[in-house]
Design a protein around this motif. Structure first.
Motif, PDB file in Angstrom:
ATOM      1  N   ALA A  55      22.716   9.305 -24.587  1.00 36.31           N
ATOM      2  CA  ALA A  55      21.449   8.700 -25.730  1.00 36.31           C
ATOM      3  C   ALA A  55      21.496   9.668 -26.470  1.00 36.31           C
ATOM      4  O   ALA A  55      20.832   9.074 -27.975  1.00 36.31           O
ATOM      5  N   PHE A  56      21.322  10.813 -26.807  1.00 35.89           N
ATOM      6  CA  PHE A  56      21.236  11.205 -28.212  1.00 35.89           C
ATOM      7  C   PHE A  56      21.913  11.437 -29.403  1.00 35.89           C
ATOM      8  O   PHE A  56      22.057  10.856 -30.338  1.00 35.89           O
ATOM      9  N   ASN A  57      23.464  11.172 -28.642  1.00 33.04           N
ATOM     10  CA  ASN A  57      24.890  10.004 -29.956  1.00 33.04           C
ATOM     11  C   ASN A  57      24.390   9.026 -29.901  1.00 33.04           C
ATOM     12  O   ASN A  57      24.321   8.783 -31.137  1.00 33.04           O
ATOM     13  N   LYS A  58      23.853   8.124 -29.957  1.00 32.41           N
ATOM     14  CA  LYS A  58      23.782   6.931 -29.552  1.00 32.41           C
ATOM     15  C   LYS A  58      22.292   6.808 -31.591  1.00 32.41           C
ATOM     16  O   LYS A  58      22.862   6.640 -31.845  1.00 32.41           O
ATOM     17  N   GLU A  62      21.761   6.015 -34.534  1.00 31.78           N
ATOM     18  CA  GLU A  62      21.039   4.787 -35.517  1.00 31.78           C
ATOM     19  C   GLU A  62      20.110   5.850 -36.858  1.00 31.78           C
ATOM     20  O   GLU A  62      19.185   4.792 -37.236  1.00 31.78           O
ATOM     21  N   GLY A  63      20.150   6.595 -36.377  1.00 35.16           N
ATOM     22  CA  GLY A  63      19.178   7.785 -37.418  1.00 35.16           C
ATOM     23  C   GLY A  63      18.057   8.425 -37.276  1.00 35.16           C
ATOM     24  O   GLY A  63      17.002   8.781 -38.369  1.00 35.16           O
ATOM     25  N   PHE A  64      18.399   7.797 -36.144  1.00 34.06           N
ATOM     26  CA  PHE A  64      16.746   8.382 -35.416  1.00 34.06           C
ATOM     27  C   PHE A  64      16.301  10.517 -34.870  1.00 34.06           C
ATOM     28  O   PHE A  64      15.590  10.935 -34.764  1.00 34.06           O
ATOM     29  N   VAL A  65      18.026  10.917 -34.758  1.00 35.32           N
ATOM     30  CA  VAL A  65      17.775  11.516 -34.542  1.00 35.32           C
ATOM     31  C   VAL A  65      18.749  12.622 -35.193  1.00 35.32           C
ATOM     32  O   VAL A  65      19.823  11.818 -35.978  1.00 35.32           O
ATOM     33  N   GLU A  66      19.229  14.116 -35.829  1.00 34.78           N
ATOM     34  CA  GLU A  66      20.401  15.121 -36.358  1.00 34.78           C
ATOM     35  C   GLU A  66      20.838  15.427 -35.642  1.00 34.78           C
ATOM     36  O   GLU A  66      20.252  16.148 -34.398  1.00 34.78           O
ATOM     37  N   LEU A  67      22.500  15.738 -34.988  1.00 36.13           N
ATOM     38  CA  LEU A  67      22.476  16.604 -34.419  1.00 36.13           C
ATOM     39  C   LEU A  67      22.626  17.853 -34.731  1.00 36.13           C
ATOM     40  O   LEU A  67      23.205  18.011 -35.698  1.00 36.13           O
ATOM     41  N   VAL A  75      14.631  15.505 -33.746  1.00 32.94           N
ATOM     42  CA  VAL A  75      14.441  13.843 -34.659  1.00 32.94           C
ATOM     43  C   VAL A  75      14.557  13.608 -35.968  1.00 32.94           C
ATOM     44  O   VAL A  75      14.015  14.922 -37.070  1.00 32.94           O
ATOM     45  N   ARG A  76      14.590  12.510 -37.178  1.00 33.30           N
ATOM     46  CA  ARG A  76      14.769  12.518 -38.156  1.00 33.30           C
ATOM     47  C   ARG A  76      13.570  12.807 -38.939  1.00 33.30           C
ATOM     48  O   ARG A  76      12.482  12.205 -38.450  1.00 33.30           O
ATOM     49  N   ALA A  77      13.264  13.247 -40.213  1.00 30.70           N
ATOM     50  CA  ALA A  77      12.222  13.480 -40.791  1.00 30.70           C
ATOM     51  C   ALA A  77      12.024  12.547 -41.723  1.00 30.70           C
ATOM     52  O   ALA A  77      13.291  12.514 -41.943  1.00 30.70           O
ATOM     53  N   ILE A  78      11.120  11.979 -41.760  1.00 30.86           N
ATOM     54  CA  ILE A  78      11.115  11.025 -43.666  1.00 30.86           C
ATOM     55  C   ILE A  78       9.935  11.168 -44.503  1.00 30.86           C
ATOM     56  O   ILE A  78       9.082  11.687 -43.818  1.00 30.86           O
ATOM     57  N   SER A  79      10.315  12.124 -45.362  1.00 28.37           N
ATOM     58  CA  SER A  79       9.992  12.762 -46.118  1.00 28.37           C
ATOM     59  C   SER A  79       8.915  11.235 -47.076  1.00 28.37           C
ATOM     60  O   SER A  79       9.144   9.925 -46.584  1.00 28.37           O
ATOM     61  N   ARG A 161      14.407   3.218 -40.098  1.00 23.62           N
ATOM     62  CA  ARG A 161      13.247   3.403 -41.068  1.00 23.62           C
ATOM     63  C   ARG A 161      12.068   3.401 -40.839  1.00 23.62           C
ATOM     64  O   ARG A 161      10.854   2.864 -41.000  1.00 23.62           O
ATOM     65  N   HIS A 162      12.744   1.679 -40.767  1.00 17.01           N
ATOM     66  CA  HIS A 162      11.672   0.557 -40.426  1.00 17.01           C
ATOM     67  C   HIS A 162      10.431   0.950 -39.313  1.00 17.01           C
ATOM     68  O   HIS A 162       9.179   1.307 -39.750  1.00 17.01           O
ATOM     69  N   LEU A 163      11.323   1.200 -37.886  1.00 21.62           N
ATOM     70  CA  LEU A 163      10.722   1.627 -37.128  1.00 21.62           C
ATOM     71  C   LEU A 163       9.486   3.614 -37.070  1.00 21.62           C
ATOM     72  O   LEU A 163       8.914   3.478 -36.541  1.00 21.62           O
ATOM     73  N   LEU A 164      10.416   3.525 -37.616  1.00 19.69           N
ATOM     74  CA  LEU A 164       9.676   5.219 -37.542  1.00 19.69           C
ATOM     75  C   LEU A 164       8.415   4.974 -38.893  1.00 19.69           C
ATOM     76  O   LEU A 164       7.603   5.892 -39.064  1.00 19.69           O
ATOM     77  N   ALA A 165       8.614   4.942 -40.327  1.00 19.20           N
ATOM     78  CA  ALA A 165       7.601   4.440 -41.299  1.00 19.20           C
ATOM     79  C   ALA A 165       6.833   3.493 -40.399  1.00 19.20           C
ATOM     80  O   ALA A 165       5.335   4.079 -39.836  1.00 19.20           O
ATOM     81  N   CYS A 166       6.651   2.727 -39.608  1.00 18.53           N
ATOM     82  CA  CYS A 166       5.438   2.177 -38.621  1.00 18.53           C
ATOM     83  C   CYS A 166       4.725   2.555 -37.279  1.00 18.53           C
ATOM     84  O   CYS A 166       3.855   2.658 -37.600  1.00 18.53           O
ATOM     85  N   SER A 167       5.848   3.591 -37.325  1.00 18.69           N
ATOM     86  CA  SER A 167       5.228   5.006 -36.530  1.00 18.69           C
ATOM     87  C   SER A 167       4.395   6.005 -36.663  1.00 18.69           C
ATOM     88  O   SER A 167       3.770   6.736 -36.183  1.00 18.69           O
ATOM     89  N   SER A 168       4.610   5.984 -38.467  1.00 12.21           N
ATOM     90  CA  SER A 168       3.734   7.036 -39.182  1.00 12.21           C
ATOM     91  C   SER A 168       2.416   6.782 -38.844  1.00 12.21           C
ATOM     92  O   SER A 168       1.877   7.332 -39.844  1.00 12.21           O
ATOM     93  N   VAL A 169       1.737   4.921 -38.800  1.00  9.62           N
ATOM     94  CA  VAL A 169       0.518   5.174 -39.209  1.00  9.62           C
ATOM     95  C   VAL A 169      -0.263   5.210 -38.735  1.00  9.62           C
ATOM     96  O   VAL A 169      -0.302   5.129 -36.619  1.00  9.62           O
ATOM     97  N   PRO A 170      -1.517   6.122 -38.263  1.00 13.58           N
ATOM     98  CA  PRO A 170      -2.527   6.198 -37.798  1.00 13.58           C
ATOM     99  C   PRO A 170      -3.060   5.824 -37.203  1.00 13.58           C
ATOM    100  O   PRO A 170      -3.312   4.421 -37.809  1.00 13.58           O
ATOM    101  N   ILE A 171      -3.503   5.456 -35.602  1.00 10.45           N
ATOM    102  CA  ILE A 171      -4.190   4.488 -34.879  1.00 10.45           C
ATOM    103  C   ILE A 171      -5.686   4.077 -35.546  1.00 10.45           C
ATOM    104  O   ILE A 171      -5.686   4.610 -34.749  1.00 10.45           O
ATOM    105  N   ASP A 172      -5.543   3.419 -36.133  1.00  7.18           N
ATOM    106  CA  ASP A 172      -6.373   3.235 -37.174  1.00  7.18           C
ATOM    107  C   ASP A 172      -7.151   1.753 -36.421  1.00  7.18           C
ATOM    108  O   ASP A 172      -6.187   0.584 -36.999  1.00  7.18           O
ATOM    109  N   SER A 173      -7.775   1.355 -35.447  1.00  6.26           N
ATOM    110  CA  SER A 173      -7.950  -0.080 -35.264  1.00  6.26           C
ATOM    111  C   SER A 173      -8.510  -1.120 -36.735  1.00  6.26           C
ATOM    112  O   SER A 173      -8.117  -2.234 -36.739  1.00  6.26           O
TER     113      SER A 173
END
Length: 217
Positions: A55-58, A62-67, A75-79, A161-173
């Motif tokens: 799973a880590f290799n996959k 895909e860009g979600f993690v760095e080995l 976990v891949r960080a987005i500045s 990047r799209h999914l990580l970007a969206c997941s960085s949104v504070p959970i604010d209704s």
């Protein structure tokens, strides 16, 4: 809640292990820049280390993690700068696609209305992770409707990047409600092939400077 994975079927184990780690990243359980420990995953879902490493290799491809050698999967960080560039890139791609759609007027799939309905329900329950998945599907439909396969492949390469970007949104209704309203405006304009309306909505929806004010890093 402890999500134990049944050891019945190698492919099923691989899929569930991959999805568990990926969803944990997107839900913030494993934060940007942190290492994902094999032992923690094995304990959480009851699998051996082999499907975890696969799973880590996959996820790495895909860009979600760095080995990292001798350290494991980080976990891949987005500045903030990369986030800004990502939204600029989306603006370029989606603006072109939207103009093309309004020009050639392809049939708009019913799925766009289904997505809005599902987003509305999820917004009521402040389910940001699930909304992120629908967000990407909606915007991908717009790009796909342009009929440019190369453009779609380029857009798909931005998925992590799209999914990580969206997941960085504070959970604010309140914030999720704003995003929902923009999606409603976008779909309404799209269904009418209203180029000005679509571009106006995209310009505020994807404005890097506005987006960055709501992100957490």
């Amino acid at each position: 809640m402890n999500k134990k994975v049944s050891e019945n079927g190698t492919d099923s184990i691989k899929k569930k292990t991959y999805e568990y780690i990926r969803d944990s990243i997107l839900q913030g359980k494993f934060i940007s820049g942190s290492f994902v420990e094999e032992g923690v995953i094995a304990s959480d879902i009851g699998v051996s280390r082999t499907p975890i490493r696969e799973a880590f290799n996959k996820l790495s491809s895909e860009g979600f993690v760095e080995l990292i050698p001798r350290r494991g999967a980080r976990v891949r960080a987005i500045s903030p700068n990369e986030m800004h560039e990502f939204y600029e890139t989306r603006m370029v791609i989606e603006t072109y696609a939207a103009k093309r759609v309004c020009s050639i007027r392809p049939p708009i799939p019913e799925r766009v209305d289904e997505l809005i309905s599902e987003m509305e329900t999820l917004t009521q329950f402040v389910m940001a992770h699930e909304i992120a998945q629908l967000d990407r599907e909606l915007h991908r439909i717009i790009v796909a409707l342009s009929g440019n396969q190369v453009l779609l492949e380029l857009y798909d390469s931005l998925q992590f990047r799209h999914l990580l970007a969206c997941s960085s949104v504070p959970i604010d209704s309140k914030l999720l409600s704003v995003v929902l309203q923009e999606h409603k405006e976008l779909v309404s304009a799209l269904k009418n092939y209203d180029e000005e309306g679509v571009l106006t909505t995209l310009s505020k929806h994807l404005d890097p400077d506005l987006v960055l004010r709501f992100r957490r890093f």
